[in-house]
Write an enzyme that holds these catalytic residues in place. Structure first.
Site, PDB file in Angstrom:
ATOM      1  CB  SER A  20      16.018 -26.982 -21.062  1.00 34.45           C
ATOM      2  OG  SER A  20      16.811 -27.635 -20.104  1.00 34.45           O
ATOM      3  CE1 TYR A  62      16.913 -21.462 -19.337  1.00 32.61           C
ATOM      4  CE2 TYR A  62      17.167 -23.589 -18.233  1.00 32.61           C
ATOM      5  CZ  TYR A  62      17.247 -22.813 -19.369  1.00 32.61           C
ATOM      6  OH  TYR A  62      17.656 -23.388 -20.554  1.00 32.61           O
ATOM      7  CE  LYS A  92      14.795 -22.183 -22.283  1.00 37.81           C
ATOM      8  NZ  LYS A  92      14.859 -21.383 -23.509  1.00 37.81           N
TER       9      LYS A  92
HETATM   10  P1  NAD Z   1      23.634 -18.031 -24.771  1.00 35.59           P
HETATM   11  O1  NAD Z   1      23.430 -17.156 -23.607  1.00 35.59           O
HETATM   12  O2  NAD Z   1      25.024 -18.286 -25.238  1.00 35.59           O
HETATM   13  O3  NAD Z   1      22.793 -17.510 -26.019  1.00 35.59           O
HETATM   14  C1  NAD Z   1      21.570 -16.846 -25.862  1.00 35.59           C
HETATM   15  C2  NAD Z   1      21.638 -15.579 -26.691  1.00 35.59           C
HETATM   16  O4  NAD Z   1      20.390 -14.864 -26.577  1.00 35.59           O
HETATM   17  C3  NAD Z   1      22.734 -14.611 -26.229  1.00 35.59           C
HETATM   18  O5  NAD Z   1      23.529 -14.273 -27.353  1.00 35.59           O
HETATM   19  C4  NAD Z   1      21.972 -13.397 -25.684  1.00 35.59           C
HETATM   20  O6  NAD Z   1      22.677 -12.214 -25.914  1.00 35.59           O
HETATM   21  C5  NAD Z   1      20.672 -13.481 -26.469  1.00 35.59           C
HETATM   22  N1  NAD Z   1      19.485 -12.885 -25.836  1.00 35.59           N
HETATM   23  C6  NAD Z   1      18.965 -13.132 -24.616  1.00 35.59           C
HETATM   24  N2  NAD Z   1      17.831 -12.425 -24.442  1.00 35.59           N
HETATM   25  C7  NAD Z   1      17.621 -11.734 -25.589  1.00 35.59           C
HETATM   26  C8  NAD Z   1      16.601 -10.843 -26.034  1.00 35.59           C
HETATM   27  N3  NAD Z   1      15.577 -10.519 -25.264  1.00 35.59           N
HETATM   28  N4  NAD Z   1      16.699 -10.313 -27.279  1.00 35.59           N
HETATM   29  C9  NAD Z   1      17.735 -10.638 -28.089  1.00 35.59           C
HETATM   30  N5  NAD Z   1      18.721 -11.479 -27.723  1.00 35.59           N
HETATM   31  C10 NAD Z   1      18.661 -12.011 -26.489  1.00 35.59           C
HETATM   32  O7  NAD Z   1      22.901 -19.432 -24.451  1.00 35.59           O
HETATM   33  P2  NAD Z   1      22.929 -20.820 -25.229  1.00 35.59           P
HETATM   34  O8  NAD Z   1      23.600 -21.792 -24.364  1.00 35.59           O
HETATM   35  O9  NAD Z   1      23.384 -20.629 -26.605  1.00 35.59           O
HETATM   36  O10 NAD Z   1      21.382 -21.163 -25.192  1.00 35.59           O
HETATM   37  C11 NAD Z   1      20.514 -20.885 -26.272  1.00 35.59           C
HETATM   38  C12 NAD Z   1      19.106 -21.322 -25.894  1.00 35.59           C
HETATM   39  O11 NAD Z   1      19.103 -22.699 -25.582  1.00 35.59           O
HETATM   40  C13 NAD Z   1      18.547 -20.594 -24.655  1.00 35.59           C
HETATM   41  O12 NAD Z   1      17.170 -20.348 -24.871  1.00 35.59           O
HETATM   42  C14 NAD Z   1      18.753 -21.608 -23.560  1.00 35.59           C
HETATM   43  O13 NAD Z   1      17.832 -21.434 -22.517  1.00 35.59           O
HETATM   44  C15 NAD Z   1      18.538 -22.910 -24.298  1.00 35.59           C
HETATM   45  N6  NAD Z   1      19.194 -24.054 -23.663  1.00 35.59           N
HETATM   46  C16 NAD Z   1      20.535 -24.003 -23.415  1.00 35.59           C
HETATM   47  C17 NAD Z   1      21.158 -25.079 -22.802  1.00 35.59           C
HETATM   48  C18 NAD Z   1      22.627 -25.059 -22.507  1.00 35.59           C
HETATM   49  O14 NAD Z   1      23.105 -25.901 -21.747  1.00 35.59           O
HETATM   50  N7  NAD Z   1      23.434 -24.164 -23.057  1.00 35.59           N
HETATM   51  C19 NAD Z   1      20.412 -26.211 -22.449  1.00 35.59           C
HETATM   52  C20 NAD Z   1      19.059 -26.228 -22.717  1.00 35.59           C
HETATM   53  C21 NAD Z   1      18.451 -25.136 -23.329  1.00 35.59           C
HETATM   54  C1  UD1 Z   2      22.208 -27.419 -15.753  1.00 37.34           C
HETATM   55  C2  UD1 Z   2      20.952 -26.711 -15.322  1.00 37.34           C
HETATM   56  C3  UD1 Z   2      19.802 -27.126 -16.229  1.00 37.34           C
HETATM   57  C4  UD1 Z   2      20.165 -26.872 -17.691  1.00 37.34           C
HETATM   58  C5  UD1 Z   2      21.435 -27.655 -17.992  1.00 37.34           C
HETATM   59  C6  UD1 Z   2      21.931 -27.471 -19.397  1.00 37.34           C
HETATM   60  C7  UD1 Z   2      21.278 -26.440 -12.893  1.00 37.34           C
HETATM   61  C8  UD1 Z   2      20.779 -26.820 -11.543  1.00 37.34           C
HETATM   62  N1  UD1 Z   2      20.670 -27.035 -13.929  1.00 37.34           N
HETATM   63  O1  UD1 Z   2      21.991 -28.763 -15.605  1.00 37.34           O
HETATM   64  O2  UD1 Z   2      18.645 -26.412 -15.906  1.00 37.34           O
HETATM   65  O3  UD1 Z   2      19.129 -27.299 -18.549  1.00 37.34           O
HETATM   66  O4  UD1 Z   2      22.480 -27.186 -17.116  1.00 37.34           O
HETATM   67  O5  UD1 Z   2      22.384 -26.165 -19.541  1.00 37.34           O
HETATM   68  O6  UD1 Z   2      22.175 -25.626 -13.039  1.00 37.34           O
HETATM   69  N2  UD1 Z   2      28.842 -30.505 -11.574  1.00 37.34           N
HETATM   70  C9  UD1 Z   2      29.864 -30.610 -10.663  1.00 37.34           C
HETATM   71  N3  UD1 Z   2      30.671 -29.528 -10.451  1.00 37.34           N
HETATM   72  C10 UD1 Z   2      30.507 -28.352 -11.120  1.00 37.34           C
HETATM   73  C11 UD1 Z   2      29.456 -28.242 -12.066  1.00 37.34           C
HETATM   74  C12 UD1 Z   2      28.628 -29.333 -12.250  1.00 37.34           C
HETATM   75  O7  UD1 Z   2      30.044 -31.649 -10.045  1.00 37.34           O
HETATM   76  O8  UD1 Z   2      31.262 -27.398 -10.879  1.00 37.34           O
HETATM   77  C13 UD1 Z   2      27.975 -31.668 -11.831  1.00 37.34           C
HETATM   78  C14 UD1 Z   2      26.514 -31.455 -11.525  1.00 37.34           C
HETATM   79  O9  UD1 Z   2      26.218 -31.778 -10.201  1.00 37.34           O
HETATM   80  C15 UD1 Z   2      25.860 -32.415 -12.539  1.00 37.34           C
HETATM   81  C16 UD1 Z   2      26.827 -32.407 -13.725  1.00 37.34           C
HETATM   82  O10 UD1 Z   2      28.069 -31.947 -13.202  1.00 37.34           O
HETATM   83  O11 UD1 Z   2      25.811 -33.716 -12.019  1.00 37.34           O
HETATM   84  C17 UD1 Z   2      26.390 -31.485 -14.842  1.00 37.34           C
HETATM   85  O12 UD1 Z   2      26.132 -30.195 -14.320  1.00 37.34           O
HETATM   86  P1  UD1 Z   2      25.810 -28.941 -15.236  1.00 37.34           P
HETATM   87  O13 UD1 Z   2      26.817 -28.841 -16.314  1.00 37.34           O
HETATM   88  O14 UD1 Z   2      25.620 -27.761 -14.348  1.00 37.34           O
HETATM   89  O15 UD1 Z   2      24.443 -29.329 -15.946  1.00 37.34           O
HETATM   90  P2  UD1 Z   2      23.043 -29.819 -15.291  1.00 37.34           P
HETATM   91  O16 UD1 Z   2      23.124 -29.944 -13.848  1.00 37.34           O
HETATM   92  O17 UD1 Z   2      22.626 -31.022 -16.053  1.00 37.34           O
END
Ligand code: NAD
Ligand code: UD1
Length: 332
Positions: A124, A148, A152
């Site tokens: 991330s 969290y 990572k």
């Molecule tokens: P998500 O929660 O939709 O998907 C994660 C999946 O992993 C879920 O289906 C959950 O059931 C499964 N899971 C969790 N722990 C498990 C375990 N121990 N064994 C088997 N399955 C397990 O999340 P996502 O948004 O799709 O994110 C996927 C990956 O990307 C995560 O590692 C997350 O940290 C990373 N990531 C997400 C974002 C974001 O904004 N969505 C940003 C940066 C990184």
């Molecule tokens: C969040 C996570 C970050 C993760 C990323 C992608 C936090 C503190 N950080 O980041 O670790 O990698 O998501 O999944 O949660 N905002 C509002 N109102 C809201 C929600 C968000 O104003 O109700 C603003 C936030 O202040 C920010 C932007 O929208 O400026 C994006 O927020 P968000 O979607 O939560 O993502 P990140 O903060 O980038």
């Protein structure tokens, strides 16, 4: 090629399964369904017309993982499975460290035991902390404000050390910026439990009338309009970035930003959503959210140079697709 997709029923995982199948990979999905539903498998099959093998297992359990590896001749692993709620990680850090770190180690160990040499990891942009934008892969990491983010950074370090000791192990550490949107057919997308933490699902729920208004966290940041700036990337572009990463893996551990390189403020995103969908999104300005940085966007030149990949979909497409999915959500 047979690719194990952990977390493949989740938000990013399900879109990546579609992209992998469309690119000709066979996939095996492992997920414990702690944050997703098994119906995602049907949707993936429906979209692609391909079969998907699914195991409901916890990937921190070494035995279950080894059984899976012994049943399939795997060529690679994409490890999405993890817990991802920042606020929750502050409250229950043990669960986050245990789940996110142990799963990475169990899978890497199984790869070694079964001779699987390709590994793609979901990292991330949060690992950059409050660095100066745009974030470049060569930057020193700054501490994140929550467990969290630390999981990572630690997983990246563990995989880098494993690749150093085993040069034939090819690892891509993909740092995602802010994935949003959904598949254009509205069948798969992001369906967070409870009140969303992230901006786009909050906006779609306000648009639907489930929440009364958006709370914008601060308008006194040093950005164009004072609200936080992020690099929103369409989840399908991100999914295609995984296919490109897999196609271009090379020995050792290598870091890649997956973003668009463009920053969008909160108010710009609200305006784009209103323009894309013709729906007003009421909002109020409230205090900053603790732990937020002012600006976060990627330098995307490395992935472009090495993978030939760039994000193609713009903020309007992201808003349109996110809204289409939210509207269809009751059938999900
Ligand atoms: P998500 O929660 O939709 O998907 C994660 C999946 O992993 C879920 O289906 C959950 O059931 C499964 N899971 C969790 N722990 C498990 C375990 N121990 N064994 C088997 N399955 C397990 O999340 P996502 O948004 O799709 O994110 C996927 C990956 O990307 C995560 O590692 C997350 O940290 C990373 N990531 C997400 C974002 C974001 O904004 N969505 C940003 C940066 C990184
Ligand atoms: C969040 C996570 C970050 C993760 C990323 C992608 C936090 C503190 N950080 O980041 O670790 O990698 O998501 O999944 O949660 N905002 C509002 N109102 C809201 C929600 C968000 O104003 O109700 C603003 C936030 O202040 C920010 C932007 O929208 O400026 C994006 O927020 P968000 O979607 O939560 O993502 P990140 O903060 O980038």
């Amino acid at each position: 090629m047979n690719i194990l997709v952990t977390g493949g029923t989740g938000y990013i995982g399900s879109h990546t399964c579609v992209a992998l199948l469309e690119a000709g990979y066979n996939i095996i999905v492992a997920d414990n369904l702690c944050n997703s539903r098994v119906e995602a498998i049907d949707k993936i099959q429906q979209i692609t017309n391909e079969d998907v093998t699914f195991y409901q297992i916890d990937v921190i359990e070494e035995k279950s993982v080894e059984t899976l590896f012994s049943k399939h001749k795997l060529d690679g692993v994409i490890h999405f499975a993890g817990l991802k709620a920042v606020g929750e990680s502050v409250k229950i850090p043990i669960s986050y460290y245990y789940n996110n770190i142990v799963s990475t180690m169990v899978l890497a160990k199984a790869c070694q035991k079964f001779g699987v040499k390709r590994f793609v990891f979901s990292s991330s942009a949060t690992v950059y902390g409050d660095n100066t934008v745009p974030f470049v892969e060569t930057m020193d990491l700054l501490p994140t404000t929550n467990p969290y983010g630390e999981t990572k950074a630690m997983s990246e370090k563990i995989l880098t050390d494993i690749a150093k000791a085993n040069p034939e192990f090819s690892v891509a550490l993909l740092r995602y910026f802010n994935p949003v949107g959904a598949h254009a057919n509205g069948l798969i997308g992001e369906a967070p439990n409870g009140i969303p933490n992230n901006l786009m699902p909050y906006v779609t729920q306000v648009a639907k009338g489930k929440l009364d208004k958006l709370r914008v966290f601060g308008n006194d940041y040093p950005t164009t309009d004072g609200t936080g700036v992020r690099d929103y990337i369409h989840v399908l572009d991100l999914a295609e970035g995984h296919v490109a990463a897999l196609d271009n893996l090379k020995e050792g551990a290598h870091i890649y930003n997956l973003g668009t390189g463009k920053g969008t403020s909160v108010l710009e995103l609200v305006k784009a959503f209103e323009d894309a969908n013709g729906i007003e999104v009421p909002y109020e300005i409230v205090d900053r959210r603790p732990g937020d940085v002012a600006s976060c966007y990627a330098d995307v030149s490395k992935a472009k140079k090495e993978f030939g990949w760039t994000a193609k979909r713009d903020i309007i497409a992201m808003c349109r697709d996110a809204w289409r999915f939210e509207k269809n959500l009751k059938s999900y």
